[in-house]
Each structure stands twice: as structure tokens, then as C-alpha cells.
Scaffold this active site. Structure first.
Site, mmCIF file in Angstrom:
data_model
loop_
_atom_site.group_PDB
_atom_site.id
_atom_site.type_symbol
_atom_site.label_atom_id
_atom_site.label_comp_id
_atom_site.label_asym_id
_atom_site.label_seq_id
_atom_site.Cartn_x
_atom_site.Cartn_y
_atom_site.Cartn_z
ATOM 1 N N CYS A 7 25.209 80.247 -19.536
ATOM 2 C CA CYS A 7 26.493 80.151 -18.812
ATOM 3 C C CYS A 7 26.239 79.800 -17.354
ATOM 4 C CB CYS A 7 27.276 81.455 -18.917
ATOM 5 S SG CYS A 7 28.113 81.689 -20.501
ATOM 6 N N HIS A 98 22.689 77.691 -29.051
ATOM 7 C CA HIS A 98 22.047 76.441 -28.628
ATOM 8 C C HIS A 98 21.305 75.821 -29.797
ATOM 9 C CE1 HIS A 98 19.314 79.811 -27.810
ATOM 10 N NE2 HIS A 98 18.307 78.989 -28.069
HETATM 11 P P1 AMP Z 1 15.619 80.659 -28.324
HETATM 12 O O1 AMP Z 1 14.292 81.371 -28.172
HETATM 13 O O2 AMP Z 1 15.826 79.963 -29.621
HETATM 14 O O3 AMP Z 1 16.759 81.580 -27.936
HETATM 15 O O4 AMP Z 1 15.571 79.484 -27.259
HETATM 16 C C1 AMP Z 1 15.769 79.687 -25.899
HETATM 17 C C2 AMP Z 1 15.127 78.533 -25.185
HETATM 18 O O5 AMP Z 1 15.656 78.472 -23.887
HETATM 19 C C3 AMP Z 1 13.598 78.676 -25.045
HETATM 20 O O6 AMP Z 1 12.957 77.559 -25.677
HETATM 21 C C4 AMP Z 1 13.390 78.692 -23.544
HETATM 22 O O7 AMP Z 1 12.241 77.996 -23.146
HETATM 23 C C5 AMP Z 1 14.656 78.018 -23.033
HETATM 24 N N1 AMP Z 1 15.053 78.387 -21.690
HETATM 25 C C6 AMP Z 1 15.177 79.637 -21.178
HETATM 26 N N2 AMP Z 1 15.603 79.564 -19.901
HETATM 27 C C7 AMP Z 1 15.755 78.250 -19.605
HETATM 28 C C8 AMP Z 1 16.153 77.520 -18.443
HETATM 29 N N3 AMP Z 1 16.494 78.139 -17.302
HETATM 30 N N4 AMP Z 1 16.193 76.173 -18.510
HETATM 31 C C9 AMP Z 1 15.843 75.535 -19.641
HETATM 32 N N5 AMP Z 1 15.467 76.153 -20.771
HETATM 33 C C10 AMP Z 1 15.415 77.490 -20.754
HETATM 34 ZN ZN ZN Z 2 26.640 82.161 -22.178
#
Ligand code: AMP
Ligand code: ZN
Length: 111
Positions: A7, A98
């Protein structure tokens, strides 16, 4: 949601490397890429995960896949993997829906 990292990215409070944006979704590169191409597509509306999809909000899923096809096409990706983790045991770490899009190497089998 005030304590949700995605968000905050959607609201511009945390920077991201944007791939695509429209009124419903934002796509940006994953900060810890697991493949040469690794971006995420998130709805701008906070939905905690795939387990919170219902008859009222499921239209966003079709839109996310349309965006993935469009962006992948623009990147000339012919092979790619789309992954959504739901729940901690499945590897979900950010509780804002996502889709991971992974490409650029041979990805191998799943699970
Ligand atoms: P999941 O583990 O499936 O919930 O995926 C979350 C993803 O978000 C992971 O691959 C993280 O590397 C990515 N992530 C977390 N914080 C950020 C951020 N600030 N910008 C880009 N990707 C992020
Ligand atoms: Zn959110």
C-alpha cells in the site's frame, strides 16, 4: 492499509522501480529478484491475499492477468511463470495480494 508495504508503494510513500501502472494495478520490479526478470503485479486496492478473493473483487484477477500478458509481450517474454503465494507456509511474506512474474532463465519444475 497503513502498515502494508505494498500500500505504501502504491501511495508513493516507498519508492519502487515501476514497470506498469493504471487505475487498478501497479507493477514493479521485485527488490530481491529470484530470476533475471522478476516483477510483481499488485492491485491498488488492499486485498490480503488470494484467499480473500470473492465474487465482489474477483474482476481484479482477470485484470492482473491482462496486465501480465501485456507487459510480458512488451518485454518480448515468451516463457514466464506467474506465482501467488497464499499464507505463511506457502511463503507469503507480504500480505497484500501480488502476482510474481519470473522469467529470463530456465525455471525448472515446481514444488
Ligand atoms: P511473497 O514472499 O510471495 O509474499 O512475496 C513478497 C515479495 O515482495 C518478495 O519477493 C520480496 O522480495 C518483495 N518485496 C518486499 N518488499 C519490497 C519492496 N519494497 N519493493 C519491491 N519488492 C519488495
Ligand atoms: Zn496493502
Amino acid at each position: 492499509m497503513s502498515d502494508c508495504v505494498f500500500c505504501k508503494i502504491v501511495d508513493g510513500k516507498i519508492p519502487s522501480n515501476k514497470v506498469y501502472e493504471d487505475e487498478k494495478v501497479l507493477a514493479f520490479y521485485d527488490i530481491e529478484p529470484k530470476a533475471p526478470v522478476h516483477f510483481l503485479v499488485v492491485p491498488k486496492q488492499h486485498i490480503s491475499g488470494a484467499g480473500d478473493i470473492n465474487g465482489q473483487n474477483s474482476g481484479i484477477i482477470a485484470h492482473i492477468y491482462e496486465v501480465i500478458a501485456r507487459v510480458a509481450g512488451e518485454m518480448n517474454l515468451t516463457s514466464y511463470r506467474v506465482v501467488t503465494n497464499n499464507g505463511t507456509d506457502a511463503g507469503q511474506t507480504v500480505f497484500h495480494l501480488h502476482s510474481h512474474v519470473l522469467a529470463g532463465r530456465v525455471l525448472g519444475g515446481m514444488a
